[in-house]
Design a protein around this motif. Structure first.
Motif, PDB file in Angstrom:
ATOM      1  N   ILE A 251       0.865  -1.184   0.000  1.00 47.30           N
ATOM      2  CA  ILE A 251       0.000   0.000   0.000  1.00 47.30           C
ATOM      3  C   ILE A 251       0.894   1.224   0.000  1.00 47.30           C
ATOM      4  CG2 ILE A 251      -1.790   1.275   1.203  1.00 47.30           C
ATOM      5  CD1 ILE A 251      -1.353  -2.301   2.178  1.00 47.30           C
ATOM      6  N   VAL A 252       0.666   2.129  -0.957  1.00 47.30           N
ATOM      7  CA  VAL A 252       1.460   3.354  -1.095  1.00 47.30           C
ATOM      8  C   VAL A 252       0.517   4.549  -0.979  1.00 47.30           C
ATOM      9  CG1 VAL A 252       3.009   4.690  -2.553  1.00 47.30           C
ATOM     10  CG2 VAL A 252       3.120   2.184  -2.570  1.00 47.30           C
ATOM     11  N   ILE A 253       0.825   5.468  -0.055  1.00 42.67           N
ATOM     12  CA  ILE A 253       0.045   6.700   0.127  1.00 42.67           C
ATOM     13  C   ILE A 253       1.003   7.868  -0.072  1.00 42.67           C
ATOM     14  CG2 ILE A 253      -1.372   8.051   1.699  1.00 42.67           C
ATOM     15  CD1 ILE A 253      -2.097   5.428   3.114  1.00 42.67           C
ATOM     16  N   ARG A 254       0.738   8.675  -1.104  1.00 45.99           N
ATOM     17  CA  ARG A 254       1.651   9.741  -1.498  1.00 45.99           C
ATOM     18  C   ARG A 254       0.903  11.074  -1.504  1.00 45.99           C
ATOM     19  NH1 ARG A 254       2.293   7.913  -6.022  1.00 45.99           N
ATOM     20  NH2 ARG A 254       3.961   6.431  -5.564  1.00 45.99           N
ATOM     21  N   ASP A 255       1.477  12.099  -0.857  1.00 43.04           N
ATOM     22  CA  ASP A 255       0.837  13.419  -0.838  1.00 43.04           C
ATOM     23  C   ASP A 255       1.771  14.461  -1.428  1.00 43.04           C
ATOM     24  OD1 ASP A 255       2.597  14.608   1.151  1.00 43.04           O
ATOM     25  OD2 ASP A 255       1.555  13.407   2.660  1.00 43.04           O
ATOM     26  N   GLN A 256       1.217  15.667  -1.636  1.00 44.99           N
ATOM     27  CA  GLN A 256       1.970  16.797  -2.173  1.00 44.99           C
ATOM     28  C   GLN A 256       1.927  17.899  -1.128  1.00 44.99           C
ATOM     29  OE1 GLN A 256      -0.202  17.611  -5.756  1.00 44.99           O
ATOM     30  NE2 GLN A 256       0.564  15.777  -6.825  1.00 44.99           N
ATOM     31  N   GLY A 257       2.937  17.914  -0.262  1.00 43.97           N
ATOM     32  CA  GLY A 257       2.897  18.856   0.847  1.00 43.97           C
ATOM     33  C   GLY A 257       4.248  19.390   1.230  1.00 43.97           C
ATOM     34  N   GLU A 258       4.345  19.721   2.506  1.00 44.89           N
ATOM     35  CA  GLU A 258       5.560  20.371   3.010  1.00 44.89           C
ATOM     36  C   GLU A 258       6.781  19.449   2.988  1.00 44.89           C
ATOM     37  OE1 GLU A 258       4.891  22.160   6.828  1.00 44.89           O
ATOM     38  OE2 GLU A 258       2.742  22.207   6.483  1.00 44.89           O
ATOM     39  N   GLY A 259       6.549  18.157   3.217  1.00 44.28           N
ATOM     40  CA  GLY A 259       7.671  17.235   3.346  1.00 44.28           C
ATOM     41  C   GLY A 259       8.214  17.223   4.765  1.00 44.28           C
ATOM     42  N   ILE A 260       9.058  16.253   5.031  1.00 44.01           N
ATOM     43  CA  ILE A 260       9.632  16.074   6.371  1.00 44.01           C
ATOM     44  C   ILE A 260      11.145  16.028   6.246  1.00 44.01           C
ATOM     45  CG2 ILE A 260       9.683  14.591   8.414  1.00 44.01           C
ATOM     46  CD1 ILE A 260       6.987  13.498   7.570  1.00 44.01           C
ATOM     47  N   GLY A 261      11.840  16.697   7.145  1.00 42.94           N
ATOM     48  CA  GLY A 261      13.290  16.725   7.126  1.00 42.94           C
ATOM     49  C   GLY A 261      13.907  15.361   7.429  1.00 42.94           C
ATOM     50  N   ALA A 262      15.172  15.184   7.015  1.00 43.21           N
ATOM     51  CA  ALA A 262      15.861  13.895   7.190  1.00 43.21           C
ATOM     52  C   ALA A 262      15.972  13.509   8.656  1.00 43.21           C
ATOM     53  CB  ALA A 262      17.249  13.956   6.550  1.00 43.21           C
ATOM     54  N   GLU A 263      16.257  14.479   9.528  1.00 42.97           N
ATOM     55  CA  GLU A 263      16.390  14.184  10.953  1.00 42.97           C
ATOM     56  C   GLU A 263      15.048  13.763  11.549  1.00 42.97           C
ATOM     57  OE1 GLU A 263      17.877  16.286  15.120  1.00 42.97           O
ATOM     58  OE2 GLU A 263      18.062  17.353  13.201  1.00 42.97           O
ATOM     59  N   ALA A 264      13.970  14.461  11.143  1.00 39.25           N
ATOM     60  CA  ALA A 264      12.646  14.130  11.684  1.00 39.25           C
ATOM     61  C   ALA A 264      12.181  12.760  11.214  1.00 39.25           C
ATOM     62  CB  ALA A 264      11.636  15.203  11.275  1.00 39.25           C
ATOM     63  N   LEU A 265      12.583  12.347   9.993  1.00 41.94           N
ATOM     64  CA  LEU A 265      12.176  11.046   9.470  1.00 41.94           C
ATOM     65  C   LEU A 265      12.657   9.899  10.363  1.00 41.94           C
ATOM     66  CD1 LEU A 265      12.588  11.208   5.579  1.00 41.94           C
ATOM     67  CD2 LEU A 265      10.496  10.768   6.882  1.00 41.94           C
ATOM     68  N   GLN A 266      13.741  10.109  11.078  1.00 43.40           N
ATOM     69  CA  GLN A 266      14.282   9.056  11.935  1.00 43.40           C
ATOM     70  C   GLN A 266      13.472   8.875  13.219  1.00 43.40           C
ATOM     71  OE1 GLN A 266      18.382  10.020  12.660  1.00 43.40           O
ATOM     72  NE2 GLN A 266      18.925  10.054  10.485  1.00 43.40           N
ATOM     73  N   HIS A 267      12.565   9.830  13.521  1.00 37.79           N
ATOM     74  CA  HIS A 267      11.845   9.782  14.796  1.00 37.79           C
ATOM     75  C   HIS A 267      10.332   9.818  14.648  1.00 37.79           C
ATOM     76  CE1 HIS A 267      15.700  10.573  16.776  1.00 37.79           C
ATOM     77  NE2 HIS A 267      15.901  11.532  15.881  1.00 37.79           N
ATOM     78  N   VAL A 268       9.822   9.878  13.402  1.00 36.54           N
ATOM     79  CA  VAL A 268       8.377  10.112  13.231  1.00 36.54           C
ATOM     80  C   VAL A 268       7.523   8.991  13.815  1.00 36.54           C
ATOM     81  CG1 VAL A 268       8.577  11.607  11.219  1.00 36.54           C
ATOM     82  CG2 VAL A 268       8.542   9.125  10.913  1.00 36.54           C
ATOM     83  N   PHE A 269       8.086   7.776  13.924  1.00 42.09           N
ATOM     84  CA  PHE A 269       7.300   6.660  14.445  1.00 42.09           C
ATOM     85  C   PHE A 269       7.458   6.491  15.957  1.00 42.09           C
ATOM     86  CE2 PHE A 269       7.886   5.427   9.955  1.00 42.09           C
ATOM     87  CZ  PHE A 269       6.558   5.271   9.606  1.00 42.09           C
ATOM     88  N   GLU A 270       8.161   7.402  16.601  1.00 45.27           N
ATOM     89  CA  GLU A 270       8.317   7.325  18.049  1.00 45.27           C
ATOM     90  C   GLU A 270       7.107   7.976  18.735  1.00 45.27           C
ATOM     91  OE1 GLU A 270      11.958   9.161  19.100  1.00 45.27           O
ATOM     92  OE2 GLU A 270      13.206   7.780  17.921  1.00 45.27           O
ATOM     93  N   PRO A 271       6.662   7.422  19.871  1.00 44.69           N
ATOM     94  CA  PRO A 271       5.506   7.997  20.572  1.00 44.69           C
ATOM     95  C   PRO A 271       5.780   9.440  21.007  1.00 44.69           C
ATOM     96  CG  PRO A 271       6.003   5.811  21.410  1.00 44.69           C
ATOM     97  CD  PRO A 271       7.137   6.196  20.522  1.00 44.69           C
ATOM     98  N   PHE A 272       4.768  10.306  20.850  1.00 43.06           N
ATOM     99  CA  PHE A 272       4.776  11.690  21.316  1.00 43.06           C
ATOM    100  C   PHE A 272       5.791  12.568  20.585  1.00 43.06           C
ATOM    101  CE2 PHE A 272       3.907   9.025  25.137  1.00 43.06           C
ATOM    102  CZ  PHE A 272       2.524   9.181  25.123  1.00 43.06           C
ATOM    103  N   TYR A 273       6.360  12.062  19.471  1.00 44.86           N
ATOM    104  CA  TYR A 273       7.332  12.889  18.746  1.00 44.86           C
ATOM    105  C   TYR A 273       6.587  13.901  17.887  1.00 44.86           C
ATOM    106  CZ  TYR A 273      10.946  14.452  15.578  1.00 44.86           C
ATOM    107  OH  TYR A 273      11.809  15.229  14.855  1.00 44.86           O
ATOM    108  N   GLN A 274       7.042  15.155  17.925  1.00 43.25           N
ATOM    109  CA  GLN A 274       6.468  16.221  17.111  1.00 43.25           C
ATOM    110  C   GLN A 274       7.599  17.007  16.479  1.00 43.25           C
ATOM    111  OE1 GLN A 274       4.025  18.493  19.784  1.00 43.25           O
ATOM    112  NE2 GLN A 274       2.326  17.036  19.703  1.00 43.25           N
ATOM    113  N   ASP A 275       7.489  17.199  15.152  1.00 45.03           N
ATOM    114  CA  ASP A 275       8.491  17.975  14.437  1.00 45.03           C
ATOM    115  C   ASP A 275       8.218  19.450  14.654  1.00 45.03           C
ATOM    116  OD1 ASP A 275      10.397  18.967  12.824  1.00 45.03           O
ATOM    117  OD2 ASP A 275       9.621  18.131  10.946  1.00 45.03           O
ATOM    118  N   LYS A 276       9.102  20.118  15.388  1.00 45.65           N
ATOM    119  CA  LYS A 276       8.887  21.528  15.738  1.00 45.65           C
ATOM    120  C   LYS A 276       8.979  22.438  14.526  1.00 45.65           C
ATOM    121  CE  LYS A 276       8.591  20.285  19.988  1.00 45.65           C
ATOM    122  NZ  LYS A 276       7.281  20.234  20.635  1.00 45.65           N
ATOM    123  N   GLY A 277       9.581  21.929  13.421  1.00 48.07           N
ATOM    124  CA  GLY A 277       9.764  22.803  12.274  1.00 48.07           C
ATOM    125  C   GLY A 277       8.582  22.845  11.333  1.00 48.07           C
ATOM    126  N   ILE A 278       7.514  22.081  11.617  1.00 47.21           N
ATOM    127  CA  ILE A 278       6.370  22.013  10.713  1.00 47.21           C
ATOM    128  C   ILE A 278       5.312  22.998  11.168  1.00 47.21           C
ATOM    129  CG2 ILE A 278       4.483  20.564   9.914  1.00 47.21           C
ATOM    130  CD1 ILE A 278       6.329  18.227   9.932  1.00 47.21           C
TER     131      ILE A 278
END
Length: 488
Positions: free
Chosen positions: A413-440
Motif C-alpha cells: 500500500i502506497v500513500i503519497r501526498d503533495q505537501g511540506e515534506g519532512i526533514g531527514a532528521e525528523a524522518l528518523q523519529h516520526v514513528f516514536e511515541p509523542f514525537y512532534q516535528d517543531k519545524g512544521i
C-alpha cells in the motif's frame, strides 16, 4: 601438592611433543635403513649384470674357454680385471669354497661360515650378504660358475658401502638435532603460552575472592577474545547485576515516577485517538443537517458511516478505559479474513469529506480481492491516521494518491501526498511515541505525536512493515507491506 593448570598444560604439551618426535625419529630411522638397504640391493643387482658382462668379455678377449684349469691358471688376473671393471674386490673360489691359488682346505669351514653368500653359491644360487661392523658396511655378492651344468667355481664380489652408511647416519643425526631443538622451543613456548592463558584465570580467582568478601567496586581488566574473555565478561556482568540488585529500591522509585509521568502525558493526549472517528461523524452529520433528507441514498450512506464510526469510537473508548485501569498497551485484536481493498476504499471515502475543506482530492487505485488475516478496525485506523496526516500537511488544491497491489506474497500500500515534506532528521523519529516535528507549521493543533506510533504498532502486529520517505517542499510517501494470503 597442588598441580596448577599451567603445570598440567606444560607437562601435557611436553609429553605429546616428546611422543610425537620419538615416533618420528623411529620412523625416520627405519625409512633411512630401508632406503640404504634398497640402494645396496639395487647396486648388487646392477653389479651382477656388470660382472656377467665383464666375465664374458674377459674370456672373449683372451680367447679362452672357461674351465677349472683356466680359472686355476688365471684367477688372480681374472679377479683384478673384472674387479676394476665393476669397482669392487673380486675373489674366485673353487667349488669347495676354497680360494683358487690356496693350498689345502683348512680355511674352507671358516670361509663358508663367515660368508653365507658363498654357501648359497655352492648350491648353485646367487646371493649377497650385508655386514655392518663398527660403522663399516660391506656387501658381498657370490654366484656360481657352471660349465656343462657342473659347478667349476664361485665368484665373490665385495663392495664397501661405508660412505652410504655414514650419509644415512648424518641424516639421522640431523633429524635428531632438529627434533631436540624443536622440543626445547616447544617446551619454552608452552611455558609462556600457558602462563598467558592462565593469567586471566588467576585474575578471576583473585577477583572472586574479593567478591566473596563483599567488594564489588574493582573491575576486571581482561580483553582476550576467547572463552576466558567471555568468562570475564560474564563475571563482570554478574557483578553489575549484583550491584543493580543492591540499588533496586532506588531504581524502582525512579521508574514509578517515570511511569506516572508517561501515563499523564498519554491520557492528556488521548484526544488524538478520538479525533479521527469524530471527524467522520461530524462531517456526515453536518452534510445531513444541511441537505436534510432530499437524497435518500446519501442519507442512508451517511447514517451507516455515523453508526459504524460511533461503534468504532465506542470500542476505542472502552479500550482506552481498559488502558487507564491496567496501565498496559491495548492488545484487543480481533483477527479475521478481510479484503484490504474495501478497508482502504472506506478510509479514502471517509477522509474525502475533511480533504474537501482544503480542496484536496483523494485518488485511489486499488487491486481488488486482496485478502489477509487482520483486525478490520485496527487496519482502518492505520489508513485513517496516515490520510489524516496527509490532509493536514498537504498543500491546498493538491492530490493525495493511494495505491494497493500485490508484490510477491505481500500486499503493498502506497500513500503519497503533495505537501511540506519532512526533514531527514525528523524522518528518523516520526514513528516514536509523542514525537512532534517543531519545524512544521501545523494546519490543525492538538496532535500529540501518537498517530504514526500507533500505525507502526498495528502494522507490526499484523506481521508487516511501514516506512516513510519524504522530500522537502515536494511531499511525503508512506509504504506499507502486509502479508497476504497465498494465491490458490
Amino acid at each position: 601438592m597442588r598441580w596448577t593448570i599451567q603445570f598440567k598444560m606444560v607437562v601435557l604439551f611436553s609429553v605429546i611433543v616428546f611422543i610425537g618426535f620419538s615416533v618420528l625419529l623411529i620412523l625416520s630411522n627405519k625409512v633411512a635403513q630401508e632406503n640404504m638397504y634398497r640402494e645396496v640391493h639395487e647396486d648388487m643387482v646392477q653389479s651382477k649384470r656388470n660382472l656377467d658382462i665383464a666375465l664374458n668379455q674377459y674370456f672373449l678377449i683372451h680367447n679362452k674357454r672357461m674351465s677349472r684349469d683356466s680359472l686355476e691358471a688365471r684367477s688372480r688376473e681374472l679377479a683384478e680385471q673384472i674387479g676394476s671393471a665393476v669397482g669392487g674386490e673380486i675373489i674366485v673360489y673353487r667349488p669347495d669354497a676354497s680360494p683358487y691359488g690356496s693350498v689345502g682346505s683348512e680355511v674352507n669351514v671358516a670361509k663358508r661360515s663367515d660368508h653365507p653368500d658363498v654357501e648359497a653359491a655352492i648350491h648353485s644360487r646367487i646371493a649377497y650378504t650385508t655386514v655392518v661392523d663398527k660403522g663399516h658396511v660391506t656387501a658381498s655378492l657370490s654366484f656360481p660358475l657352471q660349465m656343462d651344468q657342473q659347478l667349476i667355481g664361485i665368484i665373490q664380489m665385495k663392495k664397501d658401502y661405508t660412505e652410504l652408511f655414514k650419509r644415512n647416519l648424518r641424516f639421522q643425526n640431523t633429524i635428531k638435532f632438529f627434533a631436540a631443538v624443536i622440543f626445547v622451543f616447544v617446551f619454552i613456548a608452552s611455558i609462556f603460552i600457558s602462563r598467558k592463558i592462565t593469567q586471566p584465570i588467576r585474575v578471576l580467582t583473585k577477583r572472586s575472592a574479593e567478591v566473596a568478601q563483599g567488594s564489588l567496586n574493582a573491575g576486571i581488566q581482561i580483553t582476550t577474545k576467547d572463552e576466558i574473555g567471555e568468562l570475564a565478561s560474564s563475571f563482570t556482568i554478574m557483578i553489575d547485576r549484583v550491584r543493580e540488585q543492591i540499588d533496586v529500591i532506588e531504581r524502582e522509585r525512579d521508574e514509578v515516577k517515570q511511569v506516572q509521568a508517561r501515563s499523564k502525558v498519554f491520557f492528556d493526549n488521548v484526544t488524538h485517538e478520538l479525533k479521527t472517528p469524530l471527524t467522520t461523524i461530524l462531517g456526515y452529520a453536518q452534510i445531513l443537517r444541511d441537505n436534510g433528507f432530499t437524497d435518500q441514498d446519501f442519507f442512508d450512506k451517511g447514517m451507516n458511516y455515523i453508526i459504524k464510526e460511533s461503534q468504532r469510537l465506542n470500542t476505542m473508548v472502552a479500550d482506552i478505559l481498559e488502558v487507564s485501569v491496567s496501565s498496559a498497551v491495548i492488545q484487543a485484536y480481533r483477527f479475521e479474513r478481510i479484503d484490504i481493498s474495501d478497508i482502504i476504499r472506506e478510509a479514502c471515502e471517509d477522509m474525502s469529506i475533511k480533504a474537501g475543506k482544503y480542496n484536496i482530492g483523494i485518488h485511489y487505485e486499488l487491486e481488488e480481492h486482496q485478502y489477509l488475516q487482520g483486525d478490520r478496525d485496527k487496519l482502518k485506523e492505520v489508513f485513517l491516521n496516515i490520510l489524516d496526516n496527509s490532509v493536514k500537511y498537504s498543500d491546498v488544491n493538491s492530490i493525495i494518491e493511494v495505491q494497493s497491489f500485490r508484490l510477491g506474497e505481500s500486499i503493498a500500500i502506497v500513500i503519497r501526498d503533495q505537501g511540506e515534506g519532512i526533514g531527514a532528521e525528523a524522518l528518523q523519529h516520526v514513528f516514536e511515541p509523542f514525537y512532534q516535528d517543531k519545524g512544521i507549521n501545523r494546519a490543525e493543533k492538538g496532535s500529540a505525536g501518537l498517530g504514526l506510533s500507533i500505525v507502526k504498532n498495528i502494522v507490526e502486529r499484523h506481521g508487516g512493515t511501514v516506512e516513510m520517505k519524504s522530500i522537502m517542499r515536494e511531499g511525503t510517501q508512506v509504504n506499507i507491506s502486509l502479508p497476504g494470503e497465498m494465491n490458490a
